[in-house]
Scaffold this motif. Sequence first.
Motif, short mmCIF file in Angstrom:
data_model
loop_
_atom_site.label_atom_id
_atom_site.label_comp_id
_atom_site.label_asym_id
_atom_site.label_seq_id
_atom_site.Cartn_x
_atom_site.Cartn_y
_atom_site.Cartn_z
N ASP B 39 0.81 -1.41 0.05
CA ASP B 39 -0.20 -0.01 0.19
C ASP B 39 0.77 1.17 0.14
O ASP B 39 1.77 1.57 0.88
N VAL B 41 1.49 5.12 0.64
CA VAL B 41 0.83 6.10 1.46
C VAL B 41 1.65 7.69 1.33
O VAL B 41 0.85 8.52 1.79
N PHE B 42 2.52 7.51 0.40
CA PHE B 42 3.22 9.06 0.50
C PHE B 42 4.18 9.04 -0.84
O PHE B 42 4.90 8.07 -1.11
N GLU B 44 6.74 11.96 -2.97
CA GLU B 44 7.15 13.22 -2.96
C GLU B 44 8.16 13.42 -4.20
O GLU B 44 9.15 12.63 -4.24
N GLU B 62 6.74 6.03 -0.34
CA GLU B 62 6.54 5.30 0.89
C GLU B 62 5.36 4.34 0.75
O GLU B 62 4.45 4.79 0.70
N SER B 63 5.54 3.24 1.46
CA SER B 63 4.30 2.40 1.57
C SER B 63 4.21 2.37 3.35
O SER B 63 4.90 3.38 4.00
N VAL B 64 3.18 1.67 3.73
CA VAL B 64 2.98 1.64 5.21
C VAL B 64 4.30 1.26 5.92
O VAL B 64 4.55 1.96 6.83
N MET B 86 0.52 12.73 -5.69
CA MET B 86 0.82 13.29 -4.28
C MET B 86 -0.47 13.36 -3.54
O MET B 86 -0.10 13.08 -2.14
N ASP B 87 -1.56 13.88 -4.01
CA ASP B 87 -2.62 13.96 -3.31
C ASP B 87 -3.43 12.60 -2.95
O ASP B 87 -3.83 12.43 -1.82
N ALA B 88 -3.31 11.51 -3.77
CA ALA B 88 -4.02 10.38 -3.55
C ALA B 88 -2.93 9.31 -3.94
O ALA B 88 -3.30 8.32 -4.88
N PRO B 89 -1.85 8.91 -3.20
CA PRO B 89 -0.78 7.97 -3.45
C PRO B 89 -1.36 6.50 -3.85
O PRO B 89 -0.68 5.76 -4.43
#
Lengths: 366, 129
Positions: B39, B41-42, B44, B62-64, B86-89
């Motif tokens: 998943d 989650v981030f 950049e 990044e994942s969890v 970036m808003d909805a990775p």
Amino acid sequence: MTNAIAPLKHTPLFDLHQQAQARLAGFGGWKMPIQYSGITAEHQAVRQQAGMFDISHMGKFALKGQNLAAQLQSLVPSDLSRLSAGAAKYTLFLNQQAGILDDLIFYCQGQDQGILIVNAATTDKDRDWLLKHLDPSQLELTDISQAQTLIALQGLKAAEILQPLVEDDLTSLRPYHHAPVTLLGQTAWIARTGYTGEDGFEIMSNPALGLELWQTLQDRGVMPCGLGARDTLRLEAAMGLYGQDIDETTTPLEAGLGWVLTAKTDFVGAAALVQQKQQGIKRKLVGLEMQGRHIARHDYPILDGGHPIGIVTSGTLSPTLGKAIALGYVPPHLAEIGQELAITIRGQAYPAKVVQRPFYHRPKSS
Amino acid sequence: MSFEYPEDLKYLDSHEYVRLDGDIATIGISAFAVDQLGDIVFIEVPQTGEAVTQGEVFGTIESVKAVEDLYSPVTGTVVNSNQAMMDAPEQLAEDPYGEGWLLKIRLDDPSELDGALSASQYRSQVEGD
């Protein structure tokens, strides 16, 4: 100590994890499932329905000896004297400096009998510690870590799912209590404890019954969950992870575990705790919430006014809250709720705020 | 498990892909990498106008559980970055080669991609024989 080159141990459910194509990794000397379908989905399953975890890697000691609680009392900072059969107590082993050797649960099975469940990586250390400090002629310790499976069924609907499989009435099994039960027609042991912040059970049995339980639960639609979701769940509930948030260099007073210190008699580490209480602690474990999208992680520096003042011990994006949350140590004068701090992430400072722990409260049941 | 490896793309062994259209390179990460991460989650990445250099870190995904650096397959100037990702990775996983692109870069030198992997080379690298 765990031998670095020792092969990773497998739990009795290992083949099932492999068949399910779980992602596997080493943890505490065991090769364990980290995720099955995905950490977020598994996390949500526990918060909204239920999930099951193979936690057979946990250290398990069966103890026998006259006045068992009284024997253990010299090694733990919690009062064990009022525990009756069927009650459990979260407590710690401390060293002389009051550093935390491990966190554990003692399950009292009467005057002369009980179970200790400890962390996987510290199992050998704990066994040595017990045997060193207690009189072996008075205490019989059996390490049942590899002989028994331990399955955690956790979540809002855990009781509803488990009840049809046991002959005993689960409503009479209160939180932090445990009992021998008849599960799928055989003898097992169930505790109403967990590490997710939800209602749930930890079920110990022989491996054959453990396998049958796992498959039965899976047939009934319970989602298998790995250690990844276990980590995000416990972090939302602000439960410390041994070796990461707490260890031999942290004391219960620093780690926010003052509530555990209820012992009325002397124990290993007591003098150091008295001294630390008089002198005051220099750091304190706090809950932190990032103010933006950046995620704080283990070992990232915490800043105040641009200066490093502490360290993050655990951090993740909270699947339930949709915010980045963390635990970390800061000086007590910067530990007030609402305190604005910053966390260095890849060389840049990002704002964070000290918030109330836990990050997540389960909804009150009716 | 089998993943998609579009033939018209070039790949790095660090799992970024490049789609070349004239002197504009579109950069993203492969379906294999998305699966490995779990998943997301981030994300950049640099803003329009910033420079990126071949072989150097240009961003983070990044994942969890994990934080991974993103390496630029090319040298050039960012002409667009995918704000939606970036808003909805978490949406990147649905279409890594399409809607899930990360950066568009104007290349300084299109020939620098000559060393990148083809789809079949990348596939055999990540999946083995």
